[in-house]
Scaffold this motif. Structure first.
Motif, mmCIF file in Angstrom:
data_model
loop_
_atom_site.group_PDB
_atom_site.id
_atom_site.type_symbol
_atom_site.label_atom_id
_atom_site.label_comp_id
_atom_site.label_asym_id
_atom_site.label_seq_id
_atom_site.Cartn_x
_atom_site.Cartn_y
_atom_site.Cartn_z
ATOM 1 N N TYR A 64 4.320 2.031 10.456
ATOM 2 C CA TYR A 64 2.943 2.422 10.790
ATOM 3 C C TYR A 64 2.336 1.431 11.788
ATOM 4 N N THR A 66 -5.919 -3.180 15.321
ATOM 5 C CA THR A 66 -5.705 -2.972 13.881
ATOM 6 C C THR A 66 -6.451 -4.074 13.141
ATOM 7 N N ARG A 75 -3.315 1.031 10.186
ATOM 8 C CA ARG A 75 -2.395 0.789 9.070
ATOM 9 C C ARG A 75 -1.281 -0.175 9.456
ATOM 10 N N GLU A 76 -0.851 -0.995 8.458
ATOM 11 C CA GLU A 76 0.373 -1.775 8.627
ATOM 12 C C GLU A 76 1.439 -1.214 7.690
ATOM 13 N N GLY A 77 2.568 -1.954 7.552
ATOM 14 C CA GLY A 77 3.784 -1.366 6.971
ATOM 15 C C GLY A 77 4.565 -1.036 8.239
ATOM 16 N N PRO A 100 2.743 2.420 3.856
ATOM 17 C CA PRO A 100 1.536 2.349 4.685
ATOM 18 C C PRO A 100 0.453 1.569 3.940
ATOM 19 N N TYR A 101 -0.198 0.677 4.642
ATOM 20 C CA TYR A 101 -1.119 -0.240 3.986
ATOM 21 C C TYR A 101 -2.308 -0.500 4.894
#
Ligand code: NAP
Length: 476
Positions: free
Chosen positions: A458, A246, A453-455, A442-443
């Motif tokens: 996710y 990521t 994606r992070e969050g 989602p980020y």
């Protein structure tokens, strides 16, 4: 004077070498920090690899409990946490407190997600030949995660790696940015008290170019989760082979402001988006495209609000704007402002340097090929350019190598839908600045802004492998 140690295998280990950590604001020495060698990085990886079976076996309710304990412990020590961030990152104390509050929430979200890792029944008989089977898919921890984090949110961006990793049962080797190791060590202390098994978290500090390479190429690492600059991130991806990866990278975020927008109502948000933490935010507002009919009003309103920001020591309660992270960054940004001016831009506010502080700067009529427009400034510089046609505004936003988040202010639903569909970014925020984030959404970006994606929910999906299990009924 703080003498920090490496956190490996659940023990605080004396490092072979150290380096001084200095305040970006005034150069005061804050601590001695380990400068990990490749051999020490190897020990950290070995400890995490050893812990992976225990982490895999740890039931969800225990993983959730540990993460909840971490959020509670940070809450109990929130002022100490904020002061550490303020000192090492030159983040104004008020802004550092907000980061601590968000970190607490991030671990709470991680604790909740640990209890509900997604699984799904698969209707095998939907395909001819699939009859007579009961099947399901579960998510399993991918293995040891290497987490490499930047300086700008040294506590919450660490939480965005450790939270999902622990929630999904992965051990971690964390390498925080060299300028902001104190927040990472503080968090490791809370995990230790919270009952995390030994070896499940290892923190090593030192040069990215030495230990970063080791982390990304070692076969015992299964996941690399990186937040930082595109240059470094893209280089790491090219070395990581088939590891899960990521990348949360940079941006030159933009907002469109339509005619008819109440400028006075949004001026505070625009100033916050452009100048919070001196613009050193990956979704900092860098480009404003305002309808020609309101462009001057946007500049006037922003100038009025930003003109009263207070500069000073990060630990002063009144400070809004403090030093940039390094002198080199001050030099670079002043040079970029000069370049924009030489290409025809006007300066309405700022454009000055006071020690390591670059004063909040508002430009207009910036040429698209000026660095302050087409590159990531990562400093307190924003510009306001005009547009006449809605499609032109959307095209201007998309005229970028980046695509993290974009903002759109309009009262026209059709324009809002049009922009949300056409803007090339990981997130489009209608009637908001691009600088908005809460920690469960989602980020992540498209183009050079990232990969994955992070969050928490996710990020868990990025750190786990899906496994299908199928039972065939009857005789075999
Ligand atoms: P950076 O210079 O890329 O550093 C990030 C991390 O990578 C640090 O821990 C750094 O260690 C390490 N590193 C440096 N060179 C390395 C190498 N060759 N191999 C492995 N690791 C290496 O970024 P930064 O200046 O700290 O942070 C600013 C950048 O982060 C901006 O571009 C910003 O937009 C981006 N960012 C993105 C997000 C997002 O969520 N999309 C959030 C925050 C920040 P050292 O400190 O030891 O060099």
């Amino acid at each position: 004077m703080l003498q920090k140690k490496l956190f490996i295998g659940g023990e605080w280990q004396e490092p072979e070498k150290t380096q001084a950590l200095l305040s970006p604001y005034d150069g005061e020495k804050l601590a001695d920090i380990p400068l990990a060698t490749e051999e020490e990085a190897d020990r950290a990886i070995a400890a995490a690899y050893h812990a992976r079976k225990e982490m895999r076996r740890l039931p969800a309710h225990q993983r959730a409990e540990i993460l909840y304990n971490v959020s509670r412990l940070i809450e109990e020590n929130r002022e100490e946490a904020a002061r550490l961030i303020a000192m090492e990152a030159a983040k104004p104390l008020q802004t550092a407190r907000t980061e601590v509050a968000r970190s607490i929430m991030t671990y709470k979200f991680a604790s909740e997600e640990a209890r509900r890792l997604p699984s799904e029944m698969i209707n095998m008989d939907a395909a001819p030949g699939g009859e007579g089977r009961i099947a399901y898919a579960v998510r399993e921890p991918a293995g040891v995660a290497a987490a490499i984090t930047p300086f700008n949110f040294p506590m919450n961006l660490v939480a965005h790696k450790l939270g999902p990793a622990v929630a999904s049962g992965n051990p971690v080797v964390l390498k925080p940015a060299s300028q902001t190791p104190l927040s990472a060590f503080f968090v490791a202390e809370q995990f230790e008290k919270a009952g995390l098994p030994k070896g499940a978290l290892n923190v090593i500090t030192g040069k990215g170019s030495v230990i970063g390479d080791k982390l990304v190429t070692d076969d015992r690492i299964s996941v690399v989760t990186f937040t930082g600059s595109p240059e470094v991130g893209i280089g790491l991806k090219n070395k990581a082979g088939l590891k899960k990866m990521t990348l949360e990278l940079g941006s030159n975020s933009a907002v469109i402001i339509d005619k008819g927008t109440d400028i006075n109502a949004i001026a505070d948000r625009l100033v916050l988006g452009a100048f919070a933490y001196q613009g050193q935010v990956c979704i900092s507002l860098q480009r404003i495209y305002a309808h020609e009919s309101i462009k001057d009003e946007v500049i006037r309103a922003m100038k009025e609000k930003a003109g009263s920001l207070v500069y000073g020591h990060p630990l002063d309660e009144a400070t809004d704007v403090s030093a940039l992270i390094s002198e080199d960054d001050c030099d670079r940004i002043m040079e970029w402002i000069g370049e924009a001016e030489s290409k025809g831009a006007s300066i309405h506010l700022g454009g000055e340097r006071k020690g390591n502080i670059v004063t909040p700067t508002i430009l207009s009529d910036v040429s698209h090929d000026a660095s302050v427009s087409c590159r990531e400034v990562f400093g307190p510089v924003v510009h306001v350019n005009g547009f006449t046609d809605w499609q032109e505004a959307v095209d201007l936003v998309n005229d970028s190598d980046f695509g993290l988040q974009a903002g759109v202010f309009t009262n026209d639903m059709n324009k809002a839908f049009h922009a949300s569909e056409q803007i090339e970014a990981g997130g489009v925020l209608i009637n908001d600045i691009p600088t908005f984030r809460v920690d469960h959404m989602p980020y992540g970006g498209v183009k050079n802004s990232g990969y994955g994606r992070e969050g928490i929910k996710y990020a868990i999906s990025e750190m786990t492998e899906m496994k299908l299990v199928s039972f065939r009924k009857g005789e075999y």
